[in-house]
Design an enzyme around this catalytic site. Sequence first.
Site, short mmCIF file in Angstrom:
data_model
loop_
_atom_site.label_atom_id
_atom_site.label_comp_id
_atom_site.label_asym_id
_atom_site.label_seq_id
_atom_site.Cartn_x
_atom_site.Cartn_y
_atom_site.Cartn_z
N GLY A 259 2.36 5.61 4.65
CA GLY A 259 1.54 6.28 5.65
C GLY A 259 0.16 5.70 5.86
N GLY B 138 0.82 -1.20 0.00
CA GLY B 138 0.00 0.00 0.00
C GLY B 138 0.85 1.24 0.00
N PRO B 139 0.24 2.41 -0.18
CA PRO B 139 0.99 3.67 -0.21
C PRO B 139 1.65 3.96 1.14
CG PRO B 139 -1.25 3.94 -1.05
CD PRO B 139 -1.20 2.59 -0.40
N GLU C 99 -5.06 33.65 -9.80
CA GLU C 99 -5.83 32.73 -8.96
C GLU C 99 -7.31 32.76 -9.34
OE1 GLU C 99 -4.36 30.63 -7.22
OE2 GLU C 99 -2.36 31.55 -7.37
N HIS D 210 -7.97 30.44 -12.28
CA HIS D 210 -8.24 29.06 -11.86
C HIS D 210 -9.67 28.91 -11.35
CE1 HIS D 210 -4.10 27.94 -12.38
NE2 HIS D 210 -3.66 28.76 -11.43
#
Length: 627
Positions: A200, A197-198, A420, A423
Amino acid sequence: MDKKIHINFWYVTAAILLMLWIQGLYLETTKSPPIPYSRFQSLLNEDKIAEIGIAQNYIRGTLKEAQPDGLKDFVTTRVEPDLAQSLDKHGVVYTGMIESTWLRDLLSWIVPAIFFAAIWMFVIRRMGQGGGLGGLMTIGKSRAKIYVEKETKVTFADVAGVDEAKEELVEIVNFLKDPQSYGRLGGRPPKGVLLIGPPGTGKTLLARAVAGEAGVPFFSISGSEFVEMFVGVGAARVRDLFEKAREHAPAIIFIDELDALGRARGPYAVGGQDEKEQTLNQLLGELDGFNPSSGLVLLAATNRPEILDPALLRAGRFDRQVLVDRPDKKGREQILAVHLKKAKLGSDVRPEEISALTPGFTGADLANLVNEAALLATRRNGDAVTMADFTNAVERIVAGLEKRNRLLNPMERRVVAYHELGHTLVALALPGTDAVHKVSIIPRGVSALGYTIQRPTEDRYLMTRAELENKMAVLLGGRAAEALVFGEISTGAADDLARVTDIARAMVLRYGMSDALGSVAYDRDRSPFLQPNLPVQQERGYSEDTAHAVDAAVRKLVDHALEHAAAILQRNRALLDRTAIALLDTETLNEPDIVKLKQTIVRDGPDPVILPSAEAPAHSAPVRVPL
C-alpha cells in the site's frame, strides 16, 4: 483467427452453396425442353418415342423423329400411373412438379454444420484467451497488459510522500527519453530496479508514473501469472514478454509481486517447484541477455525481499533497490493534498491535523480515509467534508463500525467500562506512552465491546526497553482493572494477552532484552515490511533448554507488566471509580475529558529521554485496545 481471413472464409462458403443450389435446380433441366406428362403419354401411345431414361422424379427421352415444333429431346416430370390414366379419360392436360427441397436440405444439413463450426471456433477463441486448461492455444504467450502513454495518465505529480524514491527513478525516465546522450560519459543505466516496501505504499503507482513521465509503452504483469501447471509454460511466457517488449522498445516491463516468481531456489526441486525454478532461470537469462542501451528497463515490486533468490538481486540484474517506505508526517500531508483535491472540503479541514491523526498510515490507507470521510459526509447530507468526518473515518478504520444495536446487560457494561478505563489510566500514568485520544464503550467491529484509541504524538523509529515494558503495562491495564474491581477476570482481555505475549517474545528473541538470555537474537526470519506481530512458522534454532528459558523470560516480563499496571490502578482507585460512573453515563470520553484525567492522576514518573538503544518496528500504528 484474423478478422479479414474470418470474413473471406464465410464469403467462400456462401458462394459454394449458391453454386450447388443452381446446379441442382437448373443444370439438369436446361439440357432438354420440359413437356407436360400428358403429351408424353400421347407420344408414347403414338409410338413416337425412341428411348427414355427414368429417374426417381423425372423421365428424359428422345423421339424417333423431330416434331413440327422442333421437339427432339424432352424431359418430363413423373406422375403416378393411376392418376395419369384417370386424367387421360377426361382429356386433362397435366404435368408433374418437383417440390423444391433445397431450403429444407439447407436447414437440415448445412445450417447445423455451420452452427457447430461456429461453436467450435468460438470455443477455440475462448481457449486461446483463457488461462489454465482453457489457454491451450496461447498458453505460452505473455499475459502482460500493455499501456501506452495516453492510457497510463500517471505522472510523478500524482505520487506524493516518497520523494527519495522518485529521485531514484528520475534518471530512469531521463534515460528512456534520451538513451543516446545518457551514456556519453561511459555510464550505463541500471538493467533492473526493484521497488521494495510494505503493502500500500505506492510501488505500482511509482512504476506507472515512470512510464507516464517517459511516454513509453508499459508492460504490466504479476509474478503469479507466469506459473501454470504445465512444465515450461512460465519460461515460455518470460521469453514472449521480453520479445514483445523489444518490439516496442524503448519500453518498461513491470513485474508486480516478484516474490511469487523469484523465490529463493532450494537444493531439491520436485514437481511444481521445478517449474518455478525453470521460470526463474529463464528470467535470469533474459536479464543477462538484453542490452540496456536498447531502451528496455525492468521494474519489479515486492514486500518480501528477504525471500528472493540471491542470483536475482546481484549486480547486473537488479542493479538498484529503491525503498518505498511508509510516509512520515510530511509525506502524509503531501499524499493527503493529492487525494483531497477530489473532495469538497469544509473550512475547518487541515491536512496537517489529519496527518497527525494517522501515524503509520500508507498511501492506500490515506486514500481510503479520504473516501470514507466523503461517504460519511454524504450519509449525513452535509454540504462539505468536515474535520469531524475525518475523525470519525479514522475511528471507523481503526476500531471498526459502530454497533449500537448490540445491547449489553448492566454487568457487562460495567466490566467493559472498567476494562477500558484500566487501559486509559495506566497510559496516562506511565511516561513515554502514546497519547490517549478517545475511550468508548460503544461496541464496534466484529467483536470489540469497547475500545481505547492511542496515537503517537510523533513518528518513532526506535523504542527502549522501558517503553516496551510500559506498552505491555498499558495493554494489561484492562485485565488488572477487572481483577482489582470485581475480583474476577473475563475473556475480554484475549486480544490484549496475545499482543503482550508477542511484544514480550520479541523482546526476548529478537531484541536481546532479557537478562537471563543475554544479548542474543534467536529469531531472525521475519520480513521487515510485514506486520511485526504476525506469527511466522520457522524452524527453531535453539535447544530445548533455551526454549524453557525463553518461556520463563517471556512470562516474567508479562507478569511484571501486569503487576505494574495493578499498582498504578490501586493508587488511582478513587479516580477509576468516578470516571467509570461518568463513562457509563456518556459512553464516550473525548480529548477534553482525558486532559482533565491526566491533570488529576497520580503519575508513575517523568517522561524519559529517548535513547537509540533498541530497534523497534518503524512507524508504530495507532494502538487499538478492544475488549
